[in-house]
Design a protein around this motif. Structure first.
Motif, PDB file in Angstrom:
ATOM      1  N   TYR A 263      -2.854  -2.447  -3.845  1.00  0.00           N
ATOM      2  CA  TYR A 263      -1.963  -2.763  -4.955  1.00  0.00           C
ATOM      3  C   TYR A 263      -0.524  -2.463  -4.547  1.00  0.00           C
ATOM      4  CZ  TYR A 263      -0.339  -2.862  -9.840  1.00  0.00           C
ATOM      5  OH  TYR A 263       0.307  -3.156 -11.007  1.00  0.00           O
TER       6      TYR A 263
ATOM      7  N   SER B  64       3.804  -8.323  -8.240  1.00  0.00           N
ATOM      8  CA  SER B  64       2.699  -7.440  -7.872  1.00  0.00           C
ATOM      9  C   SER B  64       1.624  -8.212  -7.137  1.00  0.00           C
ATOM     10  CB  SER B  64       2.099  -6.754  -9.102  1.00  0.00           C
ATOM     11  OG  SER B  64       1.275  -7.637  -9.822  1.00  0.00           O
TER      12      SER B  64
ATOM     13  N   PHE C  80      -2.557  -7.432  -5.719  1.00  0.00           N
ATOM     14  CA  PHE C  80      -3.690  -6.539  -5.505  1.00  0.00           C
ATOM     15  C   PHE C  80      -4.924  -7.350  -5.162  1.00  0.00           C
ATOM     16  CE2 PHE C  80      -3.823  -7.183 -10.144  1.00  0.00           C
ATOM     17  CZ  PHE C  80      -5.156  -7.496 -10.365  1.00  0.00           C
TER      18      PHE C  80
ATOM     19  N   ILE D  89      -9.643  -1.938  -7.742  1.00  0.00           N
ATOM     20  CA  ILE D  89      -8.367  -2.507  -7.313  1.00  0.00           C
ATOM     21  C   ILE D  89      -7.995  -1.855  -5.980  1.00  0.00           C
ATOM     22  CG2 ILE D  89      -5.902  -2.742  -7.842  1.00  0.00           C
ATOM     23  CD1 ILE D  89      -7.698  -4.319  -9.758  1.00  0.00           C
TER      24      ILE D  89
END
Length: 112
Positions: free
Chosen positions: A41, A56, A58, A38
């Motif tokens: 992020y 969010s 990512f 990831i």
């Protein structure tokens, strides 16, 4: 690389707790995020009407998303972190029925 966006609610009475937790994110959790491929992020906060929402974003750079997400979910430190953060969040109705916290969003535009 794959991009992911998701949304969840935030309980108003937990706003300051959630901000405090993320201002001091645990190094072991940040390390696990990287180990699971990831990158970039981010979590954003927005108040809409009387409700708070978290958005969010990512980028996933690995080759087996499901395996990497399982590795993250199986990590004891990440599980401890989620025990702190999950009670702050208010899943959207369609996601709560699936016992999930975050709802995936559809990407409708991107430019570099």
């Amino acid at each position: 690389m794959q991009r992911f966006g998701s949304v969840t609610g935030l309980k108003p009475e937990k706003l300051e707790d959630y901000k405090r937790l993320h201002a001091n994110a645990w190094p072991s959790v940040l390390k696990k995020i990287k180990e699971c491929n990831i990158r970039n992020y981010s979590i954003y906060l927005q108040k809409i009407g009387d409700a708070y929402y978290l958005f969010s974003y990512f980028e996933y750079t690995g080759t087996d998303f499901d395996s990497d997400m399982k590795k993250m979910a199986d990590d004891p430190e990440t599980q401890r972190w989620w025990k702190e953060t999950d009670p702050c969040q208010q899943p959207l109705p369609e996601t709560a029925a699936k016992k999930q916290i975050w709802t995936n969003m559809e990407q409708v535009f991107h430019t570099n």
